[in-house]
Write a protein that holds these residues in place. Structure first.
Motif, PDB file in Angstrom:
ATOM      1  N   GLY A 277       4.793   1.116   5.733  1.00  0.00           N
ATOM      2  CA  GLY A 277       5.012   2.095   5.247  1.00  0.00           C
ATOM      3  C   GLY A 277       6.506   2.538   5.561  1.00  0.00           C
ATOM      4  O   GLY A 277       7.804   1.075   6.130  1.00  0.00           O
TER       5      GLY A 277
ATOM      6  N   GLY B  15       1.037  -1.553   0.275  1.00  0.00           N
ATOM      7  CA  GLY B  15      -0.142   0.046  -0.152  1.00  0.00           C
ATOM      8  C   GLY B  15       0.811   1.086  -0.127  1.00  0.00           C
ATOM      9  O   GLY B  15       0.245   2.073  -0.751  1.00  0.00           O
ATOM     10  N   SER B  16       2.168   1.477   0.881  1.00  0.00           N
ATOM     11  CA  SER B  16       2.384   2.423   1.276  1.00  0.00           C
ATOM     12  C   SER B  16       3.497   2.717  -0.763  1.00  0.00           C
ATOM     13  O   SER B  16       3.641   3.995  -1.045  1.00  0.00           O
TER      14      SER B  16
ATOM     15  N   GLY C 248      -6.061   0.967   4.505  1.00  0.00           N
ATOM     16  CA  GLY C 248      -4.759   2.140   4.989  1.00  0.00           C
ATOM     17  C   GLY C 248      -5.681   2.925   4.341  1.00  0.00           C
ATOM     18  O   GLY C 248      -5.995   2.911   3.618  1.00  0.00           O
TER      19      GLY C 248
ATOM     20  N   PHE D  61       1.206   4.601  -2.210  1.00  0.00           N
ATOM     21  CA  PHE D  61       0.980   5.600  -1.583  1.00  0.00           C
ATOM     22  C   PHE D  61       1.066   6.903  -2.242  1.00  0.00           C
ATOM     23  O   PHE D  61       1.258   8.465  -2.585  1.00  0.00           O
ATOM     24  N   ASN D  62       3.317   6.525  -1.960  1.00  0.00           N
ATOM     25  CA  ASN D  62       4.237   7.413  -2.504  1.00  0.00           C
ATOM     26  C   ASN D  62       3.617   7.436  -4.138  1.00  0.00           C
ATOM     27  O   ASN D  62       4.271   8.170  -4.870  1.00  0.00           O
TER      28      ASN D  62
ATOM     29  N   ILE E 188      -5.152   7.137   4.411  1.00  0.00           N
ATOM     30  CA  ILE E 188      -3.668   8.158   3.893  1.00  0.00           C
ATOM     31  C   ILE E 188      -4.638   9.530   4.209  1.00  0.00           C
ATOM     32  O   ILE E 188      -6.109  10.280   4.233  1.00  0.00           O
TER      33      ILE E 188
ATOM     34  N   ASN F 105       1.471  14.712   3.516  1.00  0.00           N
ATOM     35  CA  ASN F 105       0.590  13.530   2.721  1.00  0.00           C
ATOM     36  C   ASN F 105       1.992  12.528   3.434  1.00  0.00           C
ATOM     37  O   ASN F 105       2.623  12.074   3.211  1.00  0.00           O
ATOM     38  N   ARG F 106      -0.269  11.341   4.519  1.00  0.00           N
ATOM     39  CA  ARG F 106       1.622  10.238   4.867  1.00  0.00           C
ATOM     40  C   ARG F 106       0.172   8.920   4.827  1.00  0.00           C
ATOM     41  O   ARG F 106      -0.792   8.970   4.320  1.00  0.00           O
ATOM     42  N   PHE F 107       1.313   7.681   5.166  1.00  0.00           N
ATOM     43  CA  PHE F 107       0.561   6.530   5.042  1.00  0.00           C
ATOM     44  C   PHE F 107       0.452   6.143   6.584  1.00  0.00           C
ATOM     45  O   PHE F 107       1.526   5.769   6.805  1.00  0.00           O
ATOM     46  N   HIS F 108      -1.142   5.262   6.209  1.00  0.00           N
ATOM     47  CA  HIS F 108      -1.084   5.041   7.940  1.00  0.00           C
ATOM     48  C   HIS F 108      -1.527   3.714   8.155  1.00  0.00           C
ATOM     49  O   HIS F 108      -2.062   3.532   7.156  1.00  0.00           O
TER      50      HIS F 108
ATOM     51  N   ASN G 100       1.156  10.409  -4.212  1.00  0.00           N
ATOM     52  CA  ASN G 100       1.718  11.423  -4.001  1.00  0.00           C
ATOM     53  C   ASN G 100       2.614  12.261  -5.118  1.00  0.00           C
ATOM     54  O   ASN G 100       2.541  13.456  -5.122  1.00  0.00           O
TER      55      ASN G 100
END
Length: 388
Positions: free
Chosen positions: A284, A144-145, A362, A148-149, A364, A376-379, A152
């Motif tokens: 992440g 997922g990260s 996941g 996300f990256n 965001i 922005n962050r992934f959690h 972003n």
């Protein structure tokens, strides 16, 4: 200004009845403003029965969203539910897009094509993201990260809030991302907003009492692979805290709180696996020199952090609608009382504000740096909330 309209239905088998139920609650003829977009969250069976397609066909605006293992709106909550949030405004406009399928070799390109098609040369002020939960797809898994990256990067760091799809199955094999009646397991969808949005973001994961005071420095890592803490193997370091390898291998038991040392609040990540070398595969990115502490989440911790998040709304100023995406792992930790977090949200909010809650595979959500700029962050394990 954005206004949120909400509707939900437990009629997930009959498309005609479901559509009539939703449209009757929305009363669009009287309440819809110049611009609008829909956000759908649903039980995966709603796709199979044709409810999602029938509803999207009847609505006079784009609809984006995903499947989930539990959602809530209008005081109702549960797994076998479809909820719809309509964002409507006279001075904010919306555009949506769905990407082509993502794969190991194609992530940024499909996302970029979809993003550029939606923005049409304009610069959005805020983006909602709905991403596929692809780590469950065997040899074709994508963390997922990584998605996300890529997201972003494509949006150039503009504020990004959203969720990864999930469902009720053990490996989330029926999770889908949705747009205008189309449903896919490997695509991402997005809503771009242009104009007066003013989103405010709140994140809570683990109560302070559940976090160890001891902090380690990440001394070796590669992407999401944690190789060394304080010069030791992560497994050896964890053992000094009394945490066994077995407890680390049980998903959802141990949480890693990561401080990136950039002025933002820490991010909570999960442990996805342990390599033969004793490295931890994390949810992440775990960069060198970041600080790491260890925590855990249980039934009481879930509800306490939920309440903490909801209480932050009182300082958010004007509230016209709320989007909430708590982590799927939180629901699993509630055991037989799986609806208690959704019940707690309703008890705390009631009918004061329109809201939609959707469990996430996941999360965001931006965190604010020392200058108040969103990063922005992934959690993982977190309850994220966006006030509009």
């Amino acid at each position: 200004m954005i206004t949120m309209l909400n509707a939900c239905t437990t009629e997930i088998d009959d498309p005609d009845d479901a559509v009539a139920d939703i449209l009757g609650q929305l009363d669009l003829d009287k309440r819809l403003l110049k611009n609008a977009v829909g956000i759908i969250a649903c039980f995966s069976e709603c796709i199979v029965t044709g409810v999602v397609a029938a509803l999207c066909e009847r609505l006079p605006f784009d609809v984006v969203g995903c499947t989930t293992t539990g959602n809530s709106a209008c005081g109702k909550y549960g797994r076998e539910l479809l909820s719809l949030a309509v964002l409507t405004s006279d001075d904010t406009s919306f555009a949506t897009a769905m990407s082509e399928p993502l794969s190991h070799n194609k992530i940024i390109a499909p996302l970029s094509t979809a993003y550029n098609a939606a923005r049409q040369g304009r610069e959005p002020d805020f983006i909602l993201a709905y991403a596929p939960l692809m780590f469950s797809m065997g040899e074709h898994a994508i963390a997922g990260s990584v998605i996300f990256n890529s997201f972003n990067t494509v949006v150039g760091g503009k504020p990004l809030f959203g969720t990864f799809s999930c469902d009720h199955t053990l490996n989330c094999s029926e999770s889908r991302v949705l747009r205008n009646g189309e449903a896919a397991i490997d695509t991402a969808a997005m809503i771009l907003m242009f104009g007066k949005v003013n989103p405010r973001f709140y994140v809570t994961a683990i109560p302070e009492v559940n976090i160890t005071r001891q902090t380690a420095v990440i001394t070796n890592s590669e992407g999401t692979l944690l190789k060394e803490l304080n010069g030791m193997s992560p497994v050896s370091y964890m053992e000094t805290l009394g945490i066994t390898r077995k407890s680390m291998e049980v998903g959802g038991v141990i949480a890693l709180m990561l401080n990136y040392n950039d002025g933002t609040d820490p991010v909570v990540l999960g442990i996805y696996g342990i390599t033969p070398e004793g490295y931890l595969v994390c949810g992440g990115d775990v960069p060198v020199n970041a600080l790491l502490s260890v925590g855990s989440l249980n039934y009481h911790g879930v509800l306490e952090s939920t309440e903490t998040t909801i209480q932050k709304i009182s300082g958010a100023g004007e509230v016209n609608g709320i989007l909430m995406y708590p982590c799927l792992s939180r629901k699993l930790m509630l055991g037989q009382n799986a609806d208690d977090e959704m019940k707690k949200v309703f008890e705390l909010i009631g009918d004061r504000y329109p809201y939609q809650l959707c469990y996430a595979g996941g999360e965001i959500c931006p965190l604010l740096d020392e200058q108040g700029k969103p990063v922005n962050r992934f959690h993982n394990y977190s309850f994220i909330l966006c006030v509009l």
